[in-house]
Design a protein around this motif. Sequence first.
Motif, PDB file in Angstrom:
ATOM      1  N   VAL A   5      17.740  -5.159 -12.912  1.00 29.68           N
ATOM      2  CA  VAL A   5      17.095  -4.315 -11.908  1.00 29.68           C
ATOM      3  C   VAL A   5      17.800  -2.965 -11.820  1.00 29.68           C
ATOM      4  O   VAL A   5      17.155  -1.912 -11.763  1.00 29.68           O
ATOM      5  CB  VAL A   5      17.066  -5.023 -10.534  1.00 29.68           C
ATOM      6  N   ARG A   6      19.128  -2.980 -11.824  1.00 30.24           N
ATOM      7  CA  ARG A   6      19.872  -1.716 -11.766  1.00 30.24           C
ATOM      8  C   ARG A   6      19.583  -0.854 -12.994  1.00 30.24           C
ATOM      9  O   ARG A   6      19.455   0.370 -12.892  1.00 30.24           O
ATOM     10  CB  ARG A   6      21.381  -1.994 -11.665  1.00 30.24           C
ATOM     11  N   GLU A   7      19.471  -1.499 -14.149  1.00 28.24           N
ATOM     12  CA  GLU A   7      19.177  -0.762 -15.381  1.00 28.24           C
ATOM     13  C   GLU A   7      17.799  -0.130 -15.303  1.00 28.24           C
ATOM     14  O   GLU A   7      17.611   1.034 -15.680  1.00 28.24           O
ATOM     15  CB  GLU A   7      19.271  -1.719 -16.565  1.00 28.24           C
ATOM     16  N   LYS A  11      16.853   3.874 -15.306  1.00 30.50           N
ATOM     17  CA  LYS A  11      15.905   4.432 -16.265  1.00 30.50           C
ATOM     18  C   LYS A  11      14.812   5.226 -15.545  1.00 30.50           C
ATOM     19  O   LYS A  11      14.476   6.338 -15.953  1.00 30.50           O
ATOM     20  CB  LYS A  11      15.283   3.303 -17.088  1.00 30.50           C
ATOM     21  N   LEU A  12      14.295   4.682 -14.461  1.00 29.01           N
ATOM     22  CA  LEU A  12      13.269   5.393 -13.696  1.00 29.01           C
ATOM     23  C   LEU A  12      13.814   6.676 -13.098  1.00 29.01           C
ATOM     24  O   LEU A  12      13.130   7.706 -13.068  1.00 29.01           O
ATOM     25  CB  LEU A  12      12.713   4.482 -12.600  1.00 29.01           C
ATOM     26  N   ILE A  67      18.171   2.461 -23.791  1.00 26.59           N
ATOM     27  CA  ILE A  67      18.308   1.509 -22.698  1.00 26.59           C
ATOM     28  C   ILE A  67      17.483   0.274 -23.017  1.00 26.59           C
ATOM     29  O   ILE A  67      16.298   0.361 -23.309  1.00 26.59           O
ATOM     30  CB  ILE A  67      17.855   2.137 -21.362  1.00 26.59           C
ATOM     31  N   THR A  68      18.123  -0.893 -22.964  1.00 22.23           N
ATOM     32  CA  THR A  68      17.420  -2.123 -23.305  1.00 22.23           C
ATOM     33  C   THR A  68      16.570  -2.597 -22.141  1.00 22.23           C
ATOM     34  O   THR A  68      16.899  -2.385 -20.982  1.00 22.23           O
ATOM     35  CB  THR A  68      18.415  -3.229 -23.679  1.00 22.23           C
ATOM     36  N   LEU A  69      15.481  -3.252 -22.464  1.00 26.08           N
ATOM     37  CA  LEU A  69      14.589  -3.782 -21.453  1.00 26.08           C
ATOM     38  C   LEU A  69      14.675  -5.300 -21.351  1.00 26.08           C
ATOM     39  O   LEU A  69      14.019  -5.900 -20.520  1.00 26.08           O
ATOM     40  CB  LEU A  69      13.140  -3.373 -21.760  1.00 26.08           C
TER      41      LEU A  69
END
Length: 90
Positions: A5-7, A11-12, A67-69
């Motif tokens: 969630v933090r990642e 990203k957003l 950034i990985t999803l």
Amino acid sequence: MSLFVREQEAKLELIASIARSQQALARILGSIADISSHSELSARSLSENIRLLTQHQAVMCEMLQGITLCQPRSGTPAPPWLNASRLPHA
């Protein structure tokens, strides 16, 4: 809050930052158009700043791609895979 969630939030936020930067660039370009007929030196200076900002935005976009999803996994990691031909011989 999970790492995933933090990642996603980071990203957003980066995407929003790039969008705000693009809006600022549009305003700067409008300013250049207004002053270019009055001061060529100022127009050149703004043009160089825009070039640098554009490069910075490109780097931010490249970072965004890294950034990985995928969802992080927990557990015991497997031992490393070693190439037997590269191991030191005793």
